[in-house]
Design a protein around this motif. Structure first.
Motif, PDB file in Angstrom:
ATOM      1  N   ALA A  86       0.830  -1.208   0.000  1.00 16.09           N
ATOM      2  CA  ALA A  86       0.000   0.000   0.000  1.00 16.09           C
ATOM      3  C   ALA A  86       0.865   1.258   0.000  1.00 16.09           C
ATOM      4  O   ALA A  86       0.517   2.258  -0.632  1.00 16.09           O
ATOM      5  CB  ALA A  86      -0.923  -0.005   1.214  1.00 16.09           C
ATOM      6  N   LEU A  87       2.004   1.208   0.692  1.00 22.38           N
ATOM      7  CA  LEU A  87       2.893   2.368   0.734  1.00 22.38           C
ATOM      8  C   LEU A  87       3.597   2.581  -0.601  1.00 22.38           C
ATOM      9  O   LEU A  87       3.768   3.710  -1.050  1.00 22.38           O
ATOM     10  CB  LEU A  87       3.927   2.197   1.847  1.00 22.38           C
ATOM     11  N   THR A  88       4.012   1.508  -1.236  1.00 26.98           N
ATOM     12  CA  THR A  88       4.752   1.647  -2.497  1.00 26.98           C
ATOM     13  C   THR A  88       3.840   2.015  -3.659  1.00 26.98           C
ATOM     14  O   THR A  88       4.318   2.577  -4.647  1.00 26.98           O
ATOM     15  CB  THR A  88       5.517   0.360  -2.839  1.00 26.98           C
ATOM     16  N   THR A  89       2.556   1.709  -3.570  1.00 26.13           N
ATOM     17  CA  THR A  89       1.642   2.033  -4.667  1.00 26.13           C
ATOM     18  C   THR A  89       0.915   3.358  -4.460  1.00 26.13           C
ATOM     19  O   THR A  89       0.191   3.788  -5.351  1.00 26.13           O
ATOM     20  CB  THR A  89       0.592   0.918  -4.851  1.00 26.13           C
ATOM     21  N   ASN A  90       1.115   4.009  -3.333  1.00 25.97           N
ATOM     22  CA  ASN A  90       0.466   5.289  -3.062  1.00 25.97           C
ATOM     23  C   ASN A  90       1.250   6.398  -3.768  1.00 25.97           C
ATOM     24  O   ASN A  90       2.391   6.686  -3.408  1.00 25.97           O
ATOM     25  CB  ASN A  90       0.386   5.533  -1.558  1.00 25.97           C
ATOM     26  N   ASP A  91       0.633   7.014  -4.760  1.00 22.94           N
ATOM     27  CA  ASP A  91       1.313   8.050  -5.557  1.00 22.94           C
ATOM     28  C   ASP A  91       1.739   9.239  -4.702  1.00 22.94           C
ATOM     29  O   ASP A  91       2.824   9.780  -4.881  1.00 22.94           O
ATOM     30  CB  ASP A  91       0.400   8.534  -6.688  1.00 22.94           C
ATOM     31  N   ARG A  92       0.879   9.640  -3.796  1.00 20.10           N
ATOM     32  CA  ARG A  92       1.172  10.800  -2.950  1.00 20.10           C
ATOM     33  C   ARG A  92       2.395  10.553  -2.072  1.00 20.10           C
ATOM     34  O   ARG A  92       3.259  11.413  -1.932  1.00 20.10           O
ATOM     35  CB  ARG A  92      -0.053  11.106  -2.097  1.00 20.10           C
ATOM     36  N   LEU A  93       2.484   9.358  -1.502  1.00 19.89           N
ATOM     37  CA  LEU A  93       3.634   9.026  -0.656  1.00 19.89           C
ATOM     38  C   LEU A  93       4.915   8.918  -1.466  1.00 19.89           C
ATOM     39  O   LEU A  93       5.978   9.346  -1.012  1.00 19.89           O
ATOM     40  CB  LEU A  93       3.394   7.712   0.084  1.00 19.89           C
ATOM     41  N   GLN A  94       4.827   8.354  -2.645  1.00 21.82           N
ATOM     42  CA  GLN A  94       6.030   8.211  -3.468  1.00 21.82           C
ATOM     43  C   GLN A  94       6.519   9.561  -3.981  1.00 21.82           C
ATOM     44  O   GLN A  94       7.702   9.741  -4.222  1.00 21.82           O
ATOM     45  CB  GLN A  94       5.765   7.251  -4.627  1.00 21.82           C
ATOM     46  N   ARG A  95       5.604  10.508  -4.115  1.00 22.85           N
ATOM     47  CA  ARG A  95       5.989  11.848  -4.548  1.00 22.85           C
ATOM     48  C   ARG A  95       6.597  12.640  -3.381  1.00 22.85           C
ATOM     49  O   ARG A  95       7.660  13.219  -3.498  1.00 22.85           O
ATOM     50  CB  ARG A  95       4.767  12.585  -5.107  1.00 22.85           C
ATOM     51  N   ASP A  96       5.927  12.637  -2.211  1.00 26.78           N
ATOM     52  CA  ASP A  96       6.389  13.418  -1.055  1.00 26.78           C
ATOM     53  C   ASP A  96       7.491  12.718  -0.274  1.00 26.78           C
ATOM     54  O   ASP A  96       8.362  13.361   0.306  1.00 26.78           O
ATOM     55  CB  ASP A  96       5.229  13.716  -0.108  1.00 26.78           C
ATOM     56  N   ARG A  97       7.421  11.386  -0.203  1.00 23.68           N
ATOM     57  CA  ARG A  97       8.344  10.562   0.583  1.00 23.68           C
ATOM     58  C   ARG A  97       8.395  11.006   2.038  1.00 23.68           C
ATOM     59  O   ARG A  97       9.442  11.006   2.681  1.00 23.68           O
ATOM     60  CB  ARG A  97       9.745  10.568  -0.023  1.00 23.68           C
ATOM     61  N   GLU A  98       7.214  11.399   2.561  1.00 26.97           N
ATOM     62  CA  GLU A  98       7.113  11.856   3.948  1.00 26.97           C
ATOM     63  C   GLU A  98       5.800  11.347   4.528  1.00 26.97           C
ATOM     64  O   GLU A  98       4.766  11.346   3.864  1.00 26.97           O
ATOM     65  CB  GLU A  98       7.157  13.382   3.997  1.00 26.97           C
ATOM     66  N   LEU A  99       5.847  10.917   5.790  1.00 29.52           N
ATOM     67  CA  LEU A  99       4.689  10.314   6.434  1.00 29.52           C
ATOM     68  C   LEU A  99       4.741  10.606   7.922  1.00 29.52           C
ATOM     69  O   LEU A  99       5.824  10.661   8.513  1.00 29.52           O
ATOM     70  CB  LEU A  99       4.708   8.793   6.186  1.00 29.52           C
ATOM     71  N   TYR A 100       3.590  10.816   8.543  1.00 35.23           N
ATOM     72  CA  TYR A 100       3.501  10.967   9.991  1.00 35.23           C
ATOM     73  C   TYR A 100       2.933   9.678  10.575  1.00 35.23           C
ATOM     74  O   TYR A 100       1.991   9.107  10.036  1.00 35.23           O
ATOM     75  CB  TYR A 100       2.604  12.139  10.373  1.00 35.23           C
ATOM     76  N   LEU A 101       3.515   9.213  11.670  1.00 37.62           N
ATOM     77  CA  LEU A 101       3.091   7.984  12.330  1.00 37.62           C
ATOM     78  C   LEU A 101       2.578   8.325  13.720  1.00 37.62           C
ATOM     79  O   LEU A 101       3.270   8.987  14.494  1.00 37.62           O
ATOM     80  CB  LEU A 101       4.261   6.994  12.433  1.00 37.62           C
ATOM     81  N   GLN A 102       1.355   7.883  14.015  1.00 35.50           N
ATOM     82  CA  GLN A 102       0.845   8.015  15.371  1.00 35.50           C
ATOM     83  C   GLN A 102       0.363   6.647  15.834  1.00 35.50           C
ATOM     84  O   GLN A 102      -0.315   5.948  15.105  1.00 35.50           O
ATOM     85  CB  GLN A 102      -0.255   9.070  15.472  1.00 35.50           C
ATOM     86  N   ALA A 103       0.792   6.276  17.027  1.00 41.14           N
ATOM     87  CA  ALA A 103       0.447   4.966  17.567  1.00 41.14           C
ATOM     88  C   ALA A 103      -0.129   5.141  18.964  1.00 41.14           C
ATOM     89  O   ALA A 103       0.302   6.018  19.721  1.00 41.14           O
ATOM     90  CB  ALA A 103       1.675   4.062  17.621  1.00 41.14           C
ATOM     91  N   ASP A 104      -1.092   4.320  19.300  1.00 41.42           N
ATOM     92  CA  ASP A 104      -1.655   4.320  20.640  1.00 41.42           C
ATOM     93  C   ASP A 104      -0.551   3.980  21.632  1.00 41.42           C
ATOM     94  O   ASP A 104       0.346   3.184  21.333  1.00 41.42           O
ATOM     95  CB  ASP A 104      -2.779   3.291  20.721  1.00 41.42           C
ATOM     96  N   GLU A 105      -0.603   4.582  22.826  1.00 38.69           N
ATOM     97  CA  GLU A 105       0.465   4.352  23.794  1.00 38.69           C
ATOM     98  C   GLU A 105       0.484   2.926  24.335  1.00 38.69           C
ATOM     99  O   GLU A 105       1.480   2.497  24.916  1.00 38.69           O
ATOM    100  CB  GLU A 105       0.355   5.347  24.951  1.00 38.69           C
ATOM    101  N   ASN A 106      -0.575   2.158  24.116  1.00 42.64           N
ATOM    102  CA  ASN A 106      -0.634   0.782  24.606  1.00 42.64           C
ATOM    103  C   ASN A 106      -0.149  -0.243  23.579  1.00 42.64           C
ATOM    104  O   ASN A 106      -0.157  -1.442  23.853  1.00 42.64           O
ATOM    105  CB  ASN A 106      -2.065   0.447  25.035  1.00 42.64           C
ATOM    106  N   VAL A 107       0.254   0.209  22.401  1.00 38.41           N
ATOM    107  CA  VAL A 107       0.768  -0.708  21.377  1.00 38.41           C
ATOM    108  C   VAL A 107       2.191  -1.114  21.770  1.00 38.41           C
ATOM    109  O   VAL A 107       3.007  -0.262  22.124  1.00 38.41           O
ATOM    110  CB  VAL A 107       0.766  -0.033  19.986  1.00 38.41           C
TER     111      VAL A 107
END
Length: 137
Positions: A86-107
């Motif tokens: 999903a990440l490699t086929t996302n045009d927006r991600l491949q163009r920007d090459r930037e992503l924000y990650l948020q995870a629950d504190e219990n993960v």
């Protein structure tokens, strides 16, 4: 019907735009009121940190991990085994090459680390972690 100020004896054939403007203003107000209600997200508890607040740009894509270890790319749930594709086929991600990650504190940290490795393999060069700042005392 409009009236002409000249010596013409027939009706004026100009369009009266006042009702159109009124309708457009009402629609504008309706959209302004309803737009904030349409923004829904994935419910998670972010870890609290003492880092300075960083402005998260709205146009950057957000990868969310819930406490049930479900992964969401934006608003769409992505199975863990299909995340790299999903990440490699996302045009927006491949163009920007930037992503924000948020995870629950219990993960568990191990799961977050595995997701971060998949993000890196997916070609994302910049990865920002989203946290909640501690309330000032």
């Amino acid at each position: 019907m409009g009236f002409s100020s000249g010596s013409g004896k027939g009706p004026v054939s100009e369009i009266n735009v006042t009702p159109l403007v009124d309708v457009m203003l009402v629609l504008l107000i309706i959209f302004m009121v309803s737009a904030p209600m349409m923004t829904t997200g994935v419910e998670i508890d972010l870890p609290k940190t003492r880092a300075p607040r960083m402005d998260v740009e709205e146009q950057k894509l957000l990868l969310t991990i819930t406490k049930e270890q479900k992964v969401f790319l934006g608003e769409t749930e992505v199975p863990y085994d299909r995340l790299e594709a999903a990440l490699t086929t996302n045009d927006r991600l491949q163009r920007d090459r930037e992503l924000y990650l948020q995870a629950d504190e219990n993960v568990p940290y191990g799961f977050v680390a595995k997701v971060m490795a998949l993000v890196r393999r997916g070609g994302i060069e910049k990865l920002g972690l989203v946290t909640d700042p501690l309330a000032s005392e």
